[in-house]
Write an enzyme that holds these catalytic residues in place. Sequence first.
Site, PDB file in Angstrom:
ATOM      1  N   ASP A 416      -6.466 -24.774   4.385  1.00  0.00           N
ATOM      2  CA  ASP A 416      -7.995 -24.201   4.922  1.00  0.00           C
ATOM      3  C   ASP A 416      -7.713 -23.319   6.266  1.00  0.00           C
ATOM      4  OD1 ASP A 416     -10.413 -23.613   4.773  1.00  0.00           O
ATOM      5  OD2 ASP A 416     -11.143 -25.321   5.661  1.00  0.00           O
ATOM      6  N   CYS A 461     -13.048 -21.117  -2.837  1.00  0.00           N
ATOM      7  CA  CYS A 461     -12.186 -22.118  -1.919  1.00  0.00           C
ATOM      8  C   CYS A 461     -13.288 -23.109  -1.576  1.00  0.00           C
ATOM      9  CB  CYS A 461     -11.416 -21.287  -0.680  1.00  0.00           C
ATOM     10  SG  CYS A 461     -12.642 -20.045   0.083  1.00  0.00           S
ATOM     11  N   GLY A 464     -15.806 -19.996   0.234  1.00  0.00           N
ATOM     12  CA  GLY A 464     -15.954 -18.845  -0.606  1.00  0.00           C
ATOM     13  C   GLY A 464     -15.894 -17.609   0.273  1.00  0.00           C
ATOM     14  N   ILE A 465     -15.392 -17.645   1.468  1.00  0.00           N
ATOM     15  CA  ILE A 465     -14.950 -16.335   2.081  1.00  0.00           C
ATOM     16  C   ILE A 465     -13.675 -16.266   2.708  1.00  0.00           C
ATOM     17  CG2 ILE A 465     -17.484 -16.004   2.798  1.00  0.00           C
ATOM     18  CD1 ILE A 465     -16.930 -17.319   5.466  1.00  0.00           C
ATOM     19  N   GLY A 466     -12.944 -17.250   3.268  1.00  0.00           N
ATOM     20  CA  GLY A 466     -11.452 -16.957   3.705  1.00  0.00           C
ATOM     21  C   GLY A 466     -10.444 -16.851   2.710  1.00  0.00           C
ATOM     22  N   ARG A 467     -10.108 -17.879   2.045  1.00  0.00           N
ATOM     23  CA  ARG A 467      -9.107 -17.725   0.955  1.00  0.00           C
ATOM     24  C   ARG A 467      -9.644 -17.029  -0.254  1.00  0.00           C
ATOM     25  NH1 ARG A 467      -7.526 -24.203   1.332  1.00  0.00           N
ATOM     26  NH2 ARG A 467      -9.562 -24.321   1.907  1.00  0.00           N
ATOM     27  N   GLN A 505     -11.401 -14.818   6.833  1.00  0.00           N
ATOM     28  CA  GLN A 505     -12.198 -15.733   7.915  1.00  0.00           C
ATOM     29  C   GLN A 505     -11.521 -15.619   9.110  1.00  0.00           C
ATOM     30  OE1 GLN A 505     -12.883 -19.299   5.952  1.00  0.00           O
ATOM     31  NE2 GLN A 505     -14.699 -19.943   7.299  1.00  0.00           N
TER      32      GLN A 505
END
Length: 531
Positions: A416, A461, A464-467, A505
Amino acid sequence: LFLSQATKQFLEEINKWTSQHGVSPLSWDVAVKFLMARKFDVLRAIELFHSYRETRLREGIVKLQPHEEPLRSELLSGKFTVLGVRDPSGASIALYTAKLHHPSKTGNHVVLQALFYLLDRAVESFETQRNGLVFIYDMAGSNYTNFELDLSKKILNLLKGAFPARLKKVLIVGAPVWFRVPYNLLSLLLKEKLRERVQMVKMSDLRQHLPRDCLPEHLGGCLSLDNTSIHVPGPEAMGLAELMAHLNRAQRSGIYLEYEELRREQPPGTFTCALAVHNQERNRYGDVLCLDQTRVRLKRSDYINASFMDGYKQKNAYIGTQGPLEKTYGDFWRMVWEQSVLVIVMTTRTDEGGRRKCGQYWPKEEGGQEVYGHIAVVNHRVDKQAHYNQTTLELHNTETFEQRQVTHFQFLSWPDYGVPSSALSLIDFLGAVKHQQQWAVQAFGSQWRGHPLGPPMVVHCSAGIGRTGTFCALDICLSQLQDVGTLNVCQTVRRMRAQRAFSIQTPEQYYFCHTAILEHAQRRGLLSTNQ
């Protein structure tokens, strides 16, 4: 059995010719393409093959180089488009926009190269081979300087008998008065059978031939060809050597600053529904919300923290969403069913660093069964790879008694807020996901009438924005690289954040997109190490 025999017979005849002329033998898939275009009449398919070959030789279209000039500019001109929808019978729709053609600037040779390249790409789809092609010759807004009789003859001759696709109809739309005389000349050239399929239609009558959702807005439909959301090559697109030079010049700190500028841009929309009191408990994180303009709407309870995201030349290629909460498992599976999803991509573990990142929303063990709302999910098989698990799930709708297969991919090597331990392992994972999507769309067959690349893939993820954003950005950039040899990470991320707010992110994830693309290019031999 008949189809198999016809294909064998066709290959025997054609490969006698290829061996005599020192040409590479035809593959089974290519043979099927020619046979389907002629309803498996072997003699007519052989005639079509030779007509196709002779046309290419006559026009000097031997090897197409889409990444090189002048073909690259012609493909980027927007003159030819294969629309991302099909007509009600499942046929592909190709559009030629006459007003974008300037004979003084572009020779026929290059125009025909672009047409061959795009139509070749369109008929790679089994659905297009089976259901055919509708060709819209859009003359609206064109004037005499955009027209060239010789080019029009060549396009129609190519479509009538030298291209391996079942031509359903050619619609010449919005033709100016001066075109009537050339059209009469052209119609004399056409075989009677094809003449019935080539029609001049007024813009106002076009909807008698195709429904509104199959037509672009400028032709009276509701299909947006707006480039602001769907990812297409823009003027700032760069080749691999330019990308490497940009990275060397900016260094990590410069790329981080580029990300910081993107991060400061406000999302172009509102979060009213996500912030409603009765929906807040359905958001995993209070500060990660979905935009009203792009959110996925469920048919009953309406709200889920999920956003439609466009892909490369594909509207709604993905649904970016949070890791499901126990209270939203039923919503999640209803969304998967309603959107005809065939592939789910999970880029997190359920628990990381002693914290719950995502619920166990599917039966984990082989043979396991769970019921979520009115969707029963059965785990058929788990295939464990070095960096990911691939699980075959069967969905049963207990209301309609229908069933469907969905493949669940879980990537395991991505912490993460961080980046994967190996860029190439993620790119291999992406390749496996795309291959499965392609196979599943073919298996789905005529049940799917949307974009040839299929229904949206669900990507999630924890938030629901970074990976999720990193995975989608890589897919978009690598798809464009494969198609036209260029990409633009910054432009891709900006457009993506306009649909799934705050996608990507951290500056580290943004930097990773750049370096992963270059690693992939070096592995493929697309970029020498000393560049």
